[in-house]
Motif scaffolding. Structure first.
Motif, short mmCIF file in Angstrom:
data_model
loop_
_atom_site.label_atom_id
_atom_site.label_comp_id
_atom_site.label_asym_id
_atom_site.label_seq_id
_atom_site.Cartn_x
_atom_site.Cartn_y
_atom_site.Cartn_z
N LEU A 5 0.90 -1.14 0.10
CA LEU A 5 0.09 0.11 0.05
C LEU A 5 0.90 1.11 0.12
CD1 LEU A 5 -2.98 -0.98 2.42
CD2 LEU A 5 -3.12 -0.74 -0.04
N GLN A 6 2.03 1.37 0.61
CA GLN A 6 2.78 2.40 0.71
C GLN A 6 3.39 2.72 -0.55
OE1 GLN A 6 5.81 1.68 3.82
NE2 GLN A 6 4.18 2.00 5.47
N ALA A 7 3.80 1.61 -1.50
CA ALA A 7 4.20 1.60 -2.61
C ALA A 7 3.32 2.25 -3.59
CB ALA A 7 5.00 0.25 -3.23
N ASP A 8 1.97 1.71 -3.40
CA ASP A 8 0.80 2.17 -4.35
C ASP A 8 0.64 3.69 -4.00
OD1 ASP A 8 0.68 -0.36 -5.16
OD2 ASP A 8 -0.95 -0.96 -3.76
N GLN A 35 -9.01 3.31 -2.76
CA GLN A 35 -9.82 2.50 -1.74
C GLN A 35 -9.92 1.15 -2.32
OE1 GLN A 35 -13.25 4.89 -1.54
NE2 GLN A 35 -12.43 6.34 -0.06
N ALA A 36 -10.23 0.77 -3.62
CA ALA A 36 -10.38 -0.42 -4.24
C ALA A 36 -9.13 -1.13 -3.95
CB ALA A 36 -10.78 -0.30 -5.62
N VAL A 37 -7.81 -0.73 -4.20
CA VAL A 37 -6.82 -1.43 -4.09
C VAL A 37 -6.31 -1.62 -2.66
CG1 VAL A 37 -4.20 -0.86 -4.23
CG2 VAL A 37 -5.52 -0.15 -5.94
N PHE A 76 -0.98 -8.39 -8.31
CA PHE A 76 -0.65 -7.31 -8.67
C PHE A 76 0.60 -6.90 -7.92
CE2 PHE A 76 -5.09 -6.88 -9.09
CZ PHE A 76 -5.50 -6.16 -10.16
N GLY A 77 1.79 -6.30 -8.90
CA GLY A 77 2.71 -5.93 -8.45
C GLY A 77 2.75 -4.60 -7.42
N ARG A 78 3.85 -3.97 -7.07
CA ARG A 78 3.92 -2.83 -6.46
C ARG A 78 3.74 -1.69 -7.35
NH1 ARG A 78 6.98 -3.08 -1.75
NH2 ARG A 78 7.83 -5.23 -1.27
N GLY A 79 2.85 -0.40 -6.71
CA GLY A 79 2.88 0.89 -7.51
C GLY A 79 1.62 0.66 -8.40
N LEU A 80 0.79 -0.25 -7.96
CA LEU A 80 -0.40 -0.11 -8.78
C LEU A 80 -1.58 1.04 -8.61
CD1 LEU A 80 -2.58 -1.48 -10.61
CD2 LEU A 80 -3.85 -2.40 -8.38
N VAL A 81 -1.87 1.69 -9.78
CA VAL A 81 -2.56 2.96 -9.69
C VAL A 81 -3.91 2.59 -10.34
CG1 VAL A 81 -2.92 5.39 -10.03
CG2 VAL A 81 -0.73 4.52 -9.19
N GLY A 97 1.94 -6.59 -13.50
CA GLY A 97 3.15 -6.17 -13.03
C GLY A 97 3.22 -4.99 -12.10
N GLU A 98 4.69 -4.49 -11.88
CA GLU A 98 4.70 -3.38 -11.07
C GLU A 98 4.70 -2.00 -11.91
OE1 GLU A 98 8.67 -3.51 -9.53
OE2 GLU A 98 8.09 -5.17 -8.22
N ASN A 99 4.15 -0.98 -11.12
CA ASN A 99 3.82 0.29 -11.64
C ASN A 99 2.94 0.38 -12.84
OD1 ASN A 99 5.63 1.33 -9.77
ND2 ASN A 99 7.64 0.87 -10.84
N CYS A 100 1.91 -0.14 -12.86
CA CYS A 100 0.79 -0.30 -13.82
C CYS A 100 -0.11 0.90 -13.42
CB CYS A 100 0.26 -1.90 -14.00
SG CYS A 100 1.51 -2.85 -14.81
N LEU A 101 -0.71 1.23 -14.50
CA LEU A 101 -1.83 2.33 -14.48
C LEU A 101 -3.21 1.89 -15.01
CD1 LEU A 101 -3.16 5.00 -13.79
CD2 LEU A 101 -1.86 5.84 -15.77
N LEU A 102 -4.16 1.60 -14.30
CA LEU A 102 -5.59 0.93 -15.25
C LEU A 102 -6.41 2.41 -14.86
CD1 LEU A 102 -5.50 -2.51 -13.43
CD2 LEU A 102 -4.43 -1.68 -15.59
#
Length: 222
Positions: A5-8, A35-37, A76-81, A97-102
């Protein structure tokens, strides 16, 4: 869970260009994507054989509160937005993966019920635009960008762009007299631009049939 969550949150703050306590409170209280994450992370932690109902309860409550449907079995990897997020659906066994944007209205999942185990795998730093649909057991490479409203059913190489057909421009149809009346306000009711419905004709009153004259009685000889 809290490290993820901190990475996200750090990834979201970097994309928004904001930081500080005020932004953190605003994100936690009002950002339905974050909130969904958070709901997904909680449901994933509770995903244990001895607790079969708790993940489903958190999952359904997250859908109700945010409008985002992320199956706890997705990875999900880290950094999901998740941007906006309303209408987003991620099926079971999807890998991101990491650092993905949806973005909102995105669908990641199986193509049919009969192929429920076939789910897409997204690499790192992938961006999926609003309304895009990614179906089947396909691979989306690192740094790929899937455009808005794109339908992706095949592999996407790393760094590639998968774009939907652009909108076609056409000449507007000629304006009719009715269009001009509505635009100028003629024939409207005053509430919006709804045309005034025509007044139905008054039905004619049927004529009363004439009463036939009473025949005179003749007096016989007295």
């Amino acid at each position: 869970m809290f490290q993820l969550l901190q990475a996200d949150f750090r990834r979201l703050a970097a994309l928004r260009g904001r930081e500080g306590l005020a932004f953190a409170l605003q994100t936690v209280l009002f950002d339905n994507g974050f909130q969904a994450v958070f709901g997904y992370q909680v449901a994933s932690v509770l995903k244990r054989p001895a607790l079969p109902l708790l993940p489903a309860i958190v999952w359904r409550w997250t859908i109700f509160c945010t409008g985002v449907d992320v199956n706890p079995r997705a990875r999900f990897g880290r950094g999901l937005v998740i941007s906006h997020g309303v209408g987003l659906v991620v099926g079971a066994d999807v890998t991101v993966g990491e650092n993905c944007l949806l973005h909102h209205q995105v669908t990641l999942g199986a193509p049919t019920v009969g192929r429920i185990s076939e789910n897409p795998r997204l690499g790192h730093d992938v961006t999926v635009g609003a309304g895009a649909v990614v179906l089947g057991g396909i691979e989306v490479g690192d740094r790929a960008v899937i455009g808005a409203a794109a339908l992706v059913i095949g592999d996407v190489p790393a760094g590639a762009l998968a774009l939907a057909p652009a909108a076609r421009l056409r000449d507007a149809p000629p304006e009719t007299e009715r269009d001009r009346d509505v635009r100028d306000g003629a024939g409207t009711t005053g509430r919006g631009n709804s045309p005034t419905p025509p007044t139905p004709p008054t039905p004619a009153t049927p004529a009363t049939p004439a009463t036939p004259p009473t025949p005179k009685q003749e007096r016989g000889p007295g």
